[in-house]
Write a protein that holds these residues in place. Sequence first.
Motif, PDB file in Angstrom:
ATOM      1  N   GLU A 107       0.973  -1.204  -0.206  1.00  0.00           N
ATOM      2  CA  GLU A 107       0.039   0.092  -0.187  1.00  0.00           C
ATOM      3  C   GLU A 107       0.813   1.189   0.064  1.00  0.00           C
ATOM      4  OE1 GLU A 107      -1.783   1.297   3.678  1.00  0.00           O
ATOM      5  OE2 GLU A 107      -3.691   0.440   2.794  1.00  0.00           O
ATOM      6  N   GLN A 108       0.329   2.269  -0.612  1.00  0.00           N
ATOM      7  CA  GLN A 108       0.971   3.539  -0.741  1.00  0.00           C
ATOM      8  C   GLN A 108       1.320   4.052   0.766  1.00  0.00           C
ATOM      9  OE1 GLN A 108       2.642   5.657  -3.141  1.00  0.00           O
ATOM     10  NE2 GLN A 108       2.250   3.348  -4.213  1.00  0.00           N
ATOM     11  N   ALA A 109       2.444   4.578   1.227  1.00  0.00           N
ATOM     12  CA  ALA A 109       2.639   5.194   2.475  1.00  0.00           C
ATOM     13  C   ALA A 109       1.864   6.502   2.480  1.00  0.00           C
ATOM     14  CB  ALA A 109       4.106   5.240   2.880  1.00  0.00           C
ATOM     15  N   PRO A 110       1.557   7.218   3.720  1.00  0.00           N
ATOM     16  CA  PRO A 110       0.961   8.678   3.712  1.00  0.00           C
ATOM     17  C   PRO A 110       2.274   9.443   3.442  1.00  0.00           C
ATOM     18  CG  PRO A 110       1.230   7.582   5.992  1.00  0.00           C
ATOM     19  CD  PRO A 110       1.556   6.346   4.935  1.00  0.00           C
ATOM     20  N   GLU A 111       1.922  10.860   3.460  1.00  0.00           N
ATOM     21  CA  GLU A 111       2.906  11.778   3.210  1.00  0.00           C
ATOM     22  C   GLU A 111       3.984  11.827   4.286  1.00  0.00           C
ATOM     23  OE1 GLU A 111       4.353  14.630   0.582  1.00  0.00           O
ATOM     24  OE2 GLU A 111       2.325  13.440   0.335  1.00  0.00           O
ATOM     25  N   LEU A 112       3.737  11.699   5.466  1.00  0.00           N
ATOM     26  CA  LEU A 112       5.001  11.682   6.443  1.00  0.00           C
ATOM     27  C   LEU A 112       6.005  10.825   6.320  1.00  0.00           C
ATOM     28  CD1 LEU A 112       5.069  10.507   9.684  1.00  0.00           C
ATOM     29  CD2 LEU A 112       2.615   9.893   8.951  1.00  0.00           C
ATOM     30  N   LEU A 113       5.728   9.795   5.371  1.00  0.00           N
ATOM     31  CA  LEU A 113       6.797   8.640   5.081  1.00  0.00           C
ATOM     32  C   LEU A 113       7.432   9.029   3.768  1.00  0.00           C
ATOM     33  CD1 LEU A 113       5.263   5.708   6.996  1.00  0.00           C
ATOM     34  CD2 LEU A 113       6.985   7.142   7.821  1.00  0.00           C
ATOM     35  N   ARG A 114       6.727   9.751   3.039  1.00  0.00           N
ATOM     36  CA  ARG A 114       7.313   9.957   1.605  1.00  0.00           C
ATOM     37  C   ARG A 114       8.438  11.011   1.804  1.00  0.00           C
ATOM     38  NH1 ARG A 114       4.073   7.802  -2.138  1.00  0.00           N
ATOM     39  NH2 ARG A 114       4.673   9.416  -3.746  1.00  0.00           N
ATOM     40  N   LEU A 115       9.548  10.744   2.206  1.00  0.00           N
ATOM     41  CA  LEU A 115      10.895  11.430   2.471  1.00  0.00           C
ATOM     42  C   LEU A 115      11.991  10.863   1.755  1.00  0.00           C
ATOM     43  CD1 LEU A 115      10.378  11.845   6.426  1.00  0.00           C
ATOM     44  CD2 LEU A 115       9.624  13.271   4.637  1.00  0.00           C
TER      45      LEU A 115
END
Length: 173
Positions: A107-115
């Motif tokens: 599943e796609q990770a939320p914004e806080l993990l898109r680093l």
Amino acid sequence: MSMLRVTSRALAAVTSGALALAVAGCAGGDDVVRDEPTPAGSRSSAPAPPDEPDDGGFAPTTYSYTLRISCYCPYAAVPVRVSVEGDTVVDAVFERGGGRGGATRGEQAPELLRLSIEDVLAAAEEAEAAGAHEVTVEWPEGSEHPTEVYIDRNEMAMDEEVGYTISDLDVVA
């Protein structure tokens, strides 16, 4: 709760550095060595090669890596595979399911993990500039990337600390 560990090598380096400063301060000499000013229009040092960072940052721009975050948040400790192209995160998916947030593998990770790794380093720099209680970047000698970043913004606050673990780096460019 933090995944940060102080290694004996790091502790020895800090201790010996503090001891050297104490001895230098007590030496009693009044001589001060200063760098000579660089004449206007001349270079103060040679530029860094194009494939190495010139600011102490992370040089590659296209890569993938595994990110684990330790925090009081829904996806703590759930590994996320982050793909970066041209310094922009293009994909971030959970490598396994679980966590308080109920992550599902793939599943796609939320914004806080898109680093990107640069984003993690920038967060550390921003926290330090803002006067954070503790900012630690563990960057092993000879490694092309940091392995741990820990930020504690406020000594008196609970559950605002965040740690980032960086592993399994695969550099494309």
